[in-house]
Design a protein around this motif. Structure first.
Motif, PDB file in Angstrom:
ATOM      1  N   PHE A  46       0.988  -1.145   0.099  1.00 60.24           N
ATOM      2  CA  PHE A  46       0.101  -0.028   0.109  1.00 60.24           C
ATOM      3  C   PHE A  46       0.782   1.270  -0.068  1.00 60.24           C
ATOM      4  O   PHE A  46       1.939   1.154   0.527  1.00 60.24           O
ATOM      5  N   SER A  47       0.377   2.266  -0.631  1.00 57.21           N
ATOM      6  CA  SER A  47       1.045   3.720  -0.501  1.00 57.21           C
ATOM      7  C   SER A  47       0.115   4.531   0.024  1.00 57.21           C
ATOM      8  O   SER A  47      -1.287   4.538  -0.405  1.00 57.21           O
ATOM      9  N   ILE A  48       0.514   5.641   0.778  1.00 59.43           N
ATOM     10  CA  ILE A  48      -0.400   6.502   1.105  1.00 59.43           C
ATOM     11  C   ILE A  48       0.248   7.850   0.773  1.00 59.43           C
ATOM     12  O   ILE A  48       1.135   8.285   0.819  1.00 59.43           O
ATOM     13  N   TYR A  49      -0.672   8.708   0.184  1.00 61.90           N
ATOM     14  CA  TYR A  49      -0.363  10.048  -0.179  1.00 61.90           C
ATOM     15  C   TYR A  49      -1.034  11.042   0.621  1.00 61.90           C
ATOM     16  O   TYR A  49      -2.290  11.065   0.874  1.00 61.90           O
ATOM     17  N   TYR A  50      -0.395  12.134   1.288  1.00 63.48           N
ATOM     18  CA  TYR A  50      -0.910  12.846   2.379  1.00 63.48           C
ATOM     19  C   TYR A  50      -0.674  14.137   2.012  1.00 63.48           C
ATOM     20  O   TYR A  50       0.607  14.566   2.172  1.00 63.48           O
ATOM     21  N   LYS A  51      -1.720  15.137   1.951  1.00 61.67           N
ATOM     22  CA  LYS A  51      -1.457  16.438   1.955  1.00 61.67           C
ATOM     23  C   LYS A  51      -2.304  17.339   2.711  1.00 61.67           C
ATOM     24  O   LYS A  51      -3.452  17.163   2.923  1.00 61.67           O
ATOM     25  N   ARG A  52      -1.715  18.264   3.496  1.00 61.03           N
ATOM     26  CA  ARG A  52      -2.491  19.330   4.051  1.00 61.03           C
ATOM     27  C   ARG A  52      -2.395  20.731   3.345  1.00 61.03           C
ATOM     28  O   ARG A  52      -0.957  21.011   3.383  1.00 61.03           O
ATOM     29  N   LEU A  53      -3.290  21.537   3.371  1.00 61.97           N
ATOM     30  CA  LEU A  53      -3.224  22.548   2.650  1.00 61.97           C
ATOM     31  C   LEU A  53      -2.864  23.684   3.948  1.00 61.97           C
ATOM     32  O   LEU A  53      -3.588  23.662   4.836  1.00 61.97           O
ATOM     33  N   GLU A  54      -2.172  24.809   3.464  1.00 66.89           N
ATOM     34  CA  GLU A  54      -1.811  25.867   4.582  1.00 66.89           C
ATOM     35  C   GLU A  54      -2.769  26.952   4.422  1.00 66.89           C
ATOM     36  O   GLU A  54      -3.129  27.466   5.497  1.00 66.89           O
ATOM     37  N   LYS A  55      -3.540  27.093   3.409  1.00 66.91           N
ATOM     38  CA  LYS A  55      -4.746  27.999   3.444  1.00 66.91           C
ATOM     39  C   LYS A  55      -5.531  27.327   2.307  1.00 66.91           C
ATOM     40  O   LYS A  55      -5.289  26.872   1.181  1.00 66.91           O
ATOM     41  N   GLY A  56      -6.982  27.605   2.443  1.00 65.22           N
ATOM     42  CA  GLY A  56      -8.157  27.151   1.584  1.00 65.22           C
ATOM     43  C   GLY A  56      -8.337  25.664   1.862  1.00 65.22           C
ATOM     44  O   GLY A  56      -8.345  25.160   2.910  1.00 65.22           O
ATOM     45  N   THR A  57      -9.386  25.309   1.042  1.00 67.96           N
ATOM     46  CA  THR A  57      -9.837  23.932   1.219  1.00 67.96           C
ATOM     47  C   THR A  57     -10.049  23.150  -0.180  1.00 67.96           C
ATOM     48  O   THR A  57      -9.841  23.789  -1.173  1.00 67.96           O
ATOM     49  N   TYR A  58     -10.007  21.988  -0.112  1.00 69.25           N
ATOM     50  CA  TYR A  58     -10.666  21.262  -1.349  1.00 69.25           C
ATOM     51  C   TYR A  58     -11.912  21.103  -1.547  1.00 69.25           C
ATOM     52  O   TYR A  58     -12.758  21.112  -0.739  1.00 69.25           O
ATOM     53  N   GLU A  59     -12.381  21.227  -2.890  1.00 67.49           N
ATOM     54  CA  GLU A  59     -13.700  21.177  -3.363  1.00 67.49           C
ATOM     55  C   GLU A  59     -13.964  19.688  -3.511  1.00 67.49           C
ATOM     56  O   GLU A  59     -13.344  19.011  -4.163  1.00 67.49           O
ATOM     57  N   ILE A  60     -15.163  19.454  -2.673  1.00 69.09           N
ATOM     58  CA  ILE A  60     -15.514  17.919  -2.975  1.00 69.09           C
ATOM     59  C   ILE A  60     -16.756  17.776  -3.576  1.00 69.09           C
ATOM     60  O   ILE A  60     -17.701  18.455  -3.503  1.00 69.09           O
ATOM     61  N   PRO A  61     -16.921  16.843  -4.849  1.00 64.05           N
ATOM     62  CA  PRO A  61     -18.166  16.809  -5.577  1.00 64.05           C
ATOM     63  C   PRO A  61     -19.271  16.547  -4.657  1.00 64.05           C
ATOM     64  O   PRO A  61     -18.993  15.708  -3.804  1.00 64.05           O
ATOM     65  N   PHE A  62     -20.330  17.013  -4.822  1.00 66.69           N
ATOM     66  CA  PHE A  62     -21.677  16.770  -3.852  1.00 66.69           C
ATOM     67  C   PHE A  62     -22.113  15.223  -4.328  1.00 66.69           C
ATOM     68  O   PHE A  62     -22.264  14.995  -5.353  1.00 66.69           O
ATOM     69  N   SER A  63     -22.351  14.671  -3.103  1.00 68.51           N
ATOM     70  CA  SER A  63     -22.839  13.299  -3.359  1.00 68.51           C
ATOM     71  C   SER A  63     -23.365  12.836  -1.870  1.00 68.51           C
ATOM     72  O   SER A  63     -22.864  12.858  -0.937  1.00 68.51           O
ATOM     73  N   LYS A  64     -24.721  12.454  -2.110  1.00 71.70           N
ATOM     74  CA  LYS A  64     -25.548  11.665  -0.813  1.00 71.70           C
ATOM     75  C   LYS A  64     -24.964  10.523  -0.269  1.00 71.70           C
ATOM     76  O   LYS A  64     -24.927  10.262   0.984  1.00 71.70           O
ATOM     77  N   ALA A  65     -24.378   9.801  -1.067  1.00 73.25           N
ATOM     78  CA  ALA A  65     -23.478   8.627  -0.635  1.00 73.25           C
ATOM     79  C   ALA A  65     -22.282   8.587  -0.007  1.00 73.25           C
ATOM     80  O   ALA A  65     -21.702   9.715  -0.125  1.00 73.25           O
ATOM     81  N   PRO A  66     -22.110   7.729   0.901  1.00 68.57           N
ATOM     82  CA  PRO A  66     -20.946   7.682   1.595  1.00 68.57           C
ATOM     83  C   PRO A  66     -19.539   7.570   0.488  1.00 68.57           C
ATOM     84  O   PRO A  66     -18.539   7.992   0.836  1.00 68.57           O
ATOM     85  N   SER A  67     -19.844   7.259  -0.543  1.00 67.14           N
ATOM     86  CA  SER A  67     -18.645   6.986  -1.511  1.00 67.14           C
ATOM     87  C   SER A  67     -19.085   7.290  -3.070  1.00 67.14           C
ATOM     88  O   SER A  67     -20.292   7.064  -3.410  1.00 67.14           O
ATOM     89  N   MET A  68     -18.367   7.698  -3.883  1.00 62.07           N
ATOM     90  CA  MET A  68     -18.391   7.978  -5.195  1.00 62.07           C
ATOM     91  C   MET A  68     -17.450   7.829  -5.998  1.00 62.07           C
ATOM     92  O   MET A  68     -16.448   7.530  -5.559  1.00 62.07           O
TER      93      MET A  68
END
Length: 97
Positions: A46-68
């Protein structure tokens, strides 16, 4: 965002009903949407890529399901901070077979 390989694999199996060994990339955002983890099975582990933004947020596409599902272009745009709503796609041929 404290979870690591085994805990994220458990979420993939239990919550998404998917196989973490499938080769798909599984994406996890924190509540504030300023941190992201990507879990990927590569042929030998397994590989994990991890990123923390210092400013701002990520836009997440809208979905009512727990996964998409999203494609690699959408993932790239999200990680670069480009709004998916502002992206205009031109018509392309789709093979329906």
């Amino acid at each position: 965002m404290r979870k690591s390989f085994d805990s994220l694999c458990g979420i993939v199996r239990d919550e998404f009903n998917k196989d973490p060994l499938s080769g798909e990339i599984f994406i996890f955002f924190n509540r504030r949407r300023n941190q992201v983890k990507l879990l990927l099975w590569e042929q030998d582990g397994f590989s994990i890529y991890y990123k923390r933004l210092e400013k701002g947020t990520y836009e997440i596409p809208f979905s009512k399901a727990p996964s998409m599902q999203i494609n690699c272009l959408e993932l790239s745009l999200i990680l670069q901070g480009i709004s998916l709503k502002s992206v205009k796609r031109r018509p392309r041929y789709k093979n329906t077979l």
